[in-house]
Design a protein around this motif. Structure first.
Motif, PDB file in Angstrom:
ATOM      1  N   TYR A 189     -11.775 -12.593  10.698  1.00 55.26           N
ATOM      2  CA  TYR A 189     -10.521 -11.885  10.405  1.00 55.26           C
ATOM      3  C   TYR A 189     -10.689 -10.905   9.246  1.00 55.26           C
ATOM      4  CZ  TYR A 189      -5.459 -11.339  10.600  1.00 55.26           C
ATOM      5  OH  TYR A 189      -4.191 -10.831  10.780  1.00 55.26           O
ATOM      6  N   THR A 190     -11.391 -11.315   8.203  1.00 62.05           N
ATOM      7  CA  THR A 190     -11.460 -10.479   7.008  1.00 62.05           C
ATOM      8  C   THR A 190     -12.450  -9.321   7.136  1.00 62.05           C
ATOM      9  OG1 THR A 190     -13.026 -12.074   6.038  1.00 62.05           O
ATOM     10  CG2 THR A 190     -10.709 -12.300   5.453  1.00 62.05           C
ATOM     11  N   VAL A 191     -13.553  -9.525   7.836  1.00 61.75           N
ATOM     12  CA  VAL A 191     -14.545  -8.443   7.964  1.00 61.75           C
ATOM     13  C   VAL A 191     -13.950  -7.222   8.679  1.00 61.75           C
ATOM     14  CG1 VAL A 191     -16.715  -7.771   9.079  1.00 61.75           C
ATOM     15  CG2 VAL A 191     -16.586  -9.898   7.786  1.00 61.75           C
ATOM     16  N   PRO A 192     -13.319  -7.370   9.857  1.00 62.77           N
ATOM     17  CA  PRO A 192     -12.688  -6.202  10.481  1.00 62.77           C
ATOM     18  C   PRO A 192     -11.569  -5.618   9.616  1.00 62.77           C
ATOM     19  CG  PRO A 192     -12.905  -7.987  12.058  1.00 62.77           C
ATOM     20  CD  PRO A 192     -13.227  -8.555  10.723  1.00 62.77           C
ATOM     21  N   ALA A 193     -10.835  -6.480   8.894  1.00 59.17           N
ATOM     22  CA  ALA A 193      -9.747  -5.980   8.041  1.00 59.17           C
ATOM     23  C   ALA A 193     -10.288  -5.046   6.966  1.00 59.17           C
ATOM     24  CB  ALA A 193      -9.009  -7.157   7.402  1.00 59.17           C
ATOM     25  N   VAL A 194     -11.423  -5.389   6.381  1.00 62.36           N
ATOM     26  CA  VAL A 194     -12.033  -4.524   5.367  1.00 62.36           C
ATOM     27  C   VAL A 194     -12.437  -3.191   5.986  1.00 62.36           C
ATOM     28  CG1 VAL A 194     -14.034  -4.251   3.851  1.00 62.36           C
ATOM     29  CG2 VAL A 194     -12.809  -6.433   3.908  1.00 62.36           C
ATOM     30  N   PHE A 195     -13.063  -3.248   7.149  1.00 64.47           N
ATOM     31  CA  PHE A 195     -13.441  -2.013   7.847  1.00 64.47           C
ATOM     32  C   PHE A 195     -12.217  -1.150   8.134  1.00 64.47           C
ATOM     33  CE2 PHE A 195     -17.483  -4.146   9.075  1.00 64.47           C
ATOM     34  CZ  PHE A 195     -18.351  -3.115   8.792  1.00 64.47           C
ATOM     35  N   LEU A 196     -11.149  -1.764   8.642  1.00 59.15           N
ATOM     36  CA  LEU A 196      -9.957  -1.024   9.038  1.00 59.15           C
ATOM     37  C   LEU A 196      -9.293  -0.332   7.857  1.00 59.15           C
ATOM     38  CD1 LEU A 196      -8.374  -3.598  11.518  1.00 59.15           C
ATOM     39  CD2 LEU A 196      -9.164  -1.304  12.122  1.00 59.15           C
ATOM     40  N   ILE A 197      -9.119  -1.062   6.766  1.00 63.40           N
ATOM     41  CA  ILE A 197      -8.419  -0.487   5.615  1.00 63.40           C
ATOM     42  C   ILE A 197      -9.267   0.585   4.945  1.00 63.40           C
ATOM     43  CG2 ILE A 197      -9.095  -1.960   3.672  1.00 63.40           C
ATOM     44  CD1 ILE A 197      -5.503  -1.053   4.697  1.00 63.40           C
ATOM     45  N   VAL A 304      -3.463  -5.558   8.157  1.00 60.84           N
ATOM     46  CA  VAL A 304      -4.000  -5.516   9.517  1.00 60.84           C
ATOM     47  C   VAL A 304      -2.927  -5.055  10.504  1.00 60.84           C
ATOM     48  CG1 VAL A 304      -4.920  -6.922  11.402  1.00 60.84           C
ATOM     49  CG2 VAL A 304      -5.754  -7.264   9.082  1.00 60.84           C
ATOM     50  N   GLY A 305      -1.710  -5.591  10.355  1.00 60.39           N
ATOM     51  CA  GLY A 305      -0.630  -5.222  11.255  1.00 60.39           C
ATOM     52  C   GLY A 305      -0.217  -3.772  11.111  1.00 60.39           C
ATOM     53  N   ALA A 306      -0.030  -3.305   9.871  1.00 58.83           N
ATOM     54  CA  ALA A 306       0.438  -1.939   9.635  1.00 58.83           C
ATOM     55  C   ALA A 306      -0.599  -0.900  10.064  1.00 58.83           C
ATOM     56  CB  ALA A 306       0.779  -1.767   8.152  1.00 58.83           C
ATOM     57  N   VAL A 307      -1.836  -1.105   9.658  1.00 58.70           N
ATOM     58  CA  VAL A 307      -2.895  -0.153  10.015  1.00 58.70           C
ATOM     59  C   VAL A 307      -3.131  -0.164  11.523  1.00 58.70           C
ATOM     60  CG1 VAL A 307      -5.369   0.288   9.788  1.00 58.70           C
ATOM     61  CG2 VAL A 307      -4.010  -0.226   7.765  1.00 58.70           C
ATOM     62  N   GLY A 308      -3.033  -1.343  12.138  1.00 61.44           N
ATOM     63  CA  GLY A 308      -3.189  -1.409  13.589  1.00 61.44           C
ATOM     64  C   GLY A 308      -2.137  -0.596  14.316  1.00 61.44           C
ATOM     65  N   ARG A 309      -0.886  -0.640  13.845  1.00 61.17           N
ATOM     66  CA  ARG A 309       0.178   0.149  14.490  1.00 61.17           C
ATOM     67  C   ARG A 309      -0.082   1.647  14.344  1.00 61.17           C
ATOM     68  NH1 ARG A 309       5.739  -0.917  15.240  1.00 61.17           N
ATOM     69  NH2 ARG A 309       6.538   0.570  16.798  1.00 61.17           N
ATOM     70  N   LEU A 310      -0.512   2.066  13.151  1.00 63.08           N
ATOM     71  CA  LEU A 310      -0.836   3.478  12.950  1.00 63.08           C
ATOM     72  C   LEU A 310      -1.940   3.938  13.891  1.00 63.08           C
ATOM     73  CD1 LEU A 310      -0.865   4.318   9.116  1.00 63.08           C
ATOM     74  CD2 LEU A 310       0.590   5.291  10.890  1.00 63.08           C
ATOM     75  N   ASN A 311      -3.002   3.153  13.967  1.00 60.31           N
ATOM     76  CA  ASN A 311      -4.127   3.516  14.836  1.00 60.31           C
ATOM     77  C   ASN A 311      -3.712   3.553  16.298  1.00 60.31           C
ATOM     78  OD1 ASN A 311      -6.030   3.881  12.809  1.00 60.31           O
ATOM     79  ND2 ASN A 311      -6.738   1.763  12.861  1.00 60.31           N
ATOM     80  N   LEU A 312      -2.870   2.597  16.713  1.00 61.76           N
ATOM     81  CA  LEU A 312      -2.396   2.560  18.090  1.00 61.76           C
ATOM     82  C   LEU A 312      -1.641   3.840  18.436  1.00 61.76           C
ATOM     83  CD1 LEU A 312      -1.926   0.709  20.673  1.00 61.76           C
ATOM     84  CD2 LEU A 312       0.288   0.199  19.639  1.00 61.76           C
ATOM     85  N   LEU A 413      -6.881  -8.380  18.337  1.00 59.00           N
ATOM     86  CA  LEU A 413      -8.074  -8.338  19.186  1.00 59.00           C
ATOM     87  C   LEU A 413      -8.471  -6.903  19.526  1.00 59.00           C
ATOM     88  CD1 LEU A 413      -7.077 -11.206  21.656  1.00 59.00           C
ATOM     89  CD2 LEU A 413      -8.525 -11.361  19.619  1.00 59.00           C
ATOM     90  N   ALA A 414      -7.477  -6.029  19.701  1.00 59.49           N
ATOM     91  CA  ALA A 414      -7.773  -4.649  20.084  1.00 59.49           C
ATOM     92  C   ALA A 414      -8.046  -3.746  18.886  1.00 59.49           C
ATOM     93  CB  ALA A 414      -6.614  -4.073  20.902  1.00 59.49           C
ATOM     94  N   ASN A 415      -7.604  -4.149  17.695  1.00 62.31           N
ATOM     95  CA  ASN A 415      -7.761  -3.307  16.498  1.00 62.31           C
ATOM     96  C   ASN A 415      -9.177  -2.775  16.296  1.00 62.31           C
ATOM     97  OD1 ASN A 415      -5.390  -2.691  15.187  1.00 62.31           O
ATOM     98  ND2 ASN A 415      -5.335  -4.576  13.985  1.00 62.31           N
TER      99      ASN A 415
END
Length: 611
Positions: A189-197, A304-312, A413-415
């Protein structure tokens, strides 16, 4: 290696690890099957508790709620975390000192009644099967995408894996399996979160990312603007409610939070964790460790939730918000289409994929529909609320109706795929999601089997059975529970977090009041406990069934309280019924009152009094 190979490798290795631990830690006695022999180290127990508590709802679905509900999701964050603190500080030490490792056992002895014990077993079964439906659905979602099977087959695979380490190892096998599962799920959970942010804001810590500004590499129009400001503007321009303001009523938010808090403190599969350590002091220590381990994930969820919505939105609608040609949609979109968890309905026939507010399909969720919308179902247009966009969206070009169905459970999962992270990160998320779902499912199955074999058979119906027969009954009950859990996973009453929220509501309405009053009130008697549990459980169940299975109209909601929050109302009804009935009937026997007073006195004080 490609994504498929990496996914099979990561998930396969994790399964081999779980099964290997189950064989190594095979339970040889009822004490090992029920409470792992009572000798687990507090740190290990803290990890196991965190994995047991952080289910598919936390790993898969919570960030999806944050993505799509914004401020309204705060009730889930506050309720689940606050409830654990309340359990650890208010109830766990007393229950541990009382010495009964199951909730029905505590209720049966505290309220000196086999009827109360049996009713508690019924409550455990209702709560656990509702909860486990969400875990099985989460498992099916992961497998449907990453192992290229349908959700039904994915659920069956999950059932087989849980069978090995829950039926063979019991609590001993589950505990050490959950330690491994926690390590996998938190890393995943944390590794992808770091990449995303980092990709969106340049910050390395997801916990501080929401206060940062968006980089030009994401979308030049958004450059230099705070993440939450951009999200508010974008989703308002697409017809959604603003991200940082709520759409739910205050009373509904309050009762959802209360139901989740009280439900956490009454969950039987979490309470039993405080009996797997040697002493009461260790129970407190393991609760503190578990809270720290839980916080690592929960403080990461909002970003994770906020950045995922932006990317979507940025991926589907394009940099200028006009939609993307379906032929040029990225591979992740078409992969998830195959699972039926995202779908496109080209309602205006322009070949562009456009995401906005409103239902893309009549009836909401499509199941493996053709992307051109051959259902022949079209909705009235859903024009945006505000056509004045400060972010460059030319929304006056045409009526902007939604053409995309997105199941909120896919967001975590899709993030990584949406953000085009490396394949090994995507495979890691898949392994973590499976670990989260199966860890809680195994704990719940153990609670169900224990309630049936120990509380119902050994303590009530067949007290003469020996330990070997009781252990066999526990394993047989686990097998039956797995089969029933699979059915509920195939037919859940909602998305993962909503289904789990219903289970928390049932726990709040049935168990929380009788546990609290059982510890802190010497006047509370068996008649009050039975009346309270029945009123709380039946009222909450009736409300859930009416609105989740009988299509109850929104205007029929009691004070506007959603089914996810009605457990808070059921809890109050339980308190009132229990207090009223116990006041009108005779007090508990003297030895029961003395027992309750004793469990509230620290052991050191007891020793001093004895001298």
């Amino acid at each position: 290696m490609n994504l498929d190979v990496l996914t099979y490798l990561f998930v396969g290795l994790s399964f081999a690890l779980y099964i290997g631990i189950a064989i190594w830690a095979r339970a040889g006695s009822t004490r090992e099957f029920y409470i792992a022999g009572g000798g687990v180290h507090p740190v290990a127990n803290g990890m196991a508790t965190a994995a047991d508590w952080m289910s598919a709802a936390s790993f898969i679905s919570l960030a999806g709620i944050v993505s799509f509900s914004g401020y309204d999701a705060s009730g889930y964050l506050m309720g689940w975390t606050g409830g654990y603190v309340m359990l650890a500080m208010l109830l766990a030490p007393y229950l541990r000192k009382f010495g009964k490792f199951t909730v029905p056992d505590f209720i049966g002895d505290r309220y000196y009644s086999s009827t109360a014990r049996t009713l508690a077993v019924i409550c455990v079964i209702f709560i656990s099967f509702t909860y486990i439906a969400g875990q099985m659905r989460g498992t099916g979602i992961v497998f449907s995408r990453f192992l290229h099977v349908d959700i039904e087959s994915g659920i069956l695979i999950g059932m087989v894996i849980v069978f090995f380490y829950a039926v063979m190892g019991g609590m001993k096998g589950i505990t050490y399996t959950q330690v491994a599962q926690y390590c996998i799920l938190i890393f995943a959970y944390t590794v992808p979160a770091v990449f995303l942010i980092m990709q969106v804001t340049g910050h390395i810590l997801p916990q501080t990312g929401l206060g940062a500004t968006v980089q030009s590499s994401v979308n030049p129009i958004w450059e230099g603007r705070p993440v939450l400001f951009v999200l508010d503007e974008v989703i308002r321009d697409l017809g959604f409610h603003e991200y940082t303001s709520g759409s739910k009523t205050t009373i509904d938010m309050f009762f959802i939070t209360v139901a989740l808090m009280a439900g956490t403190a009454g969950l039987p599969h979490v309470i039993v964790r405080f009996f797997t350590v040697p002493k009461v002091k260790d129970a407190r220590s393991s609760a503190g460790w578990a809270l720290m381990f839980i916080a690592i994930l929960y403080l990461t969820v909002p970003a994770v939730g906020a950045v995922g919505r932006l990317n979507l939105i940025n991926t589907i609608n394009g940099e200028e918000g006009q939609g993307t040609d379906y032929q040029h949609m990225p591979l992740w979109f078409k992969n998830w289409e195959q699972s039926g968890l995202i779908a496109w309905n080209d309602r205006n026939g322009d070949g562009l994929v456009q995401y906005a507010a409103g239902d893309a399909f009549v009836g909401g969720k499509p199941i493996l529909t053709d992307h051109l919308g051959d259902l022949g179902q079209r909705l009235t247009s859903n024009p945006v609320i505000d056509t004045e966009s400060s972010l460059g969206f030319d929304l006056n070009r045409q009526p902007y109706a939604n053409e995309v169905f997105v199941d909120r459970d896919i967001m975590v999962l899709a993030n990584p795929e949406i953000a085009q992270l490396p394949d090994w990160v995507i495979a890691l998320v898949a392994a973590g999601a499976v670990a989260a779902a199966l860890s809680t499912a195994s704990g719940l199955l153990l609670v169900i089997s224990t309630a049936i074999s120990h509380d119902l058979l050994k303590k009530t119906l067949l007290p003469e059975i020996n330990e070997k027969q009781e252990l066999l009954a526990a394993r047989m009950a686990s097998v039956a529970a797995i089969c029933i859990a699979g059915y509920f996973g195939l037919n859940p009453p909602g998305y993962v977090a909503a289904t789990v929220a219903l289970a928390f509501g049932l726990a709040a309405a049935s168990f929380f009041p009788v546990i609290v009053m059982g510890i802190f009130s010497t006047r509370m008697n068996k008649e009050g406990a039975i009346a309270g549990m029945m009123v709380g459980l039946l009222s909450t169940m009736a409300y859930i069934v009416y609105f989740k299975f009988m299509d109850g109209a929104p205007e029929d909601l009691f004070l506007g309280i959603s089914p996810e929050g009605f457990g808070g109302v059921g809890m109050l009804l339980n308190f009132v019924a229990a207090f009223t009935v116990s006041s009108l009937t005779k007090a508990p026997p003297e030895h029961v009152q003395a027992m309750i007073k004793n469990i509230r006195i620290p052991r050191e004080a007891n020793k001093a009094q004895s001298h």
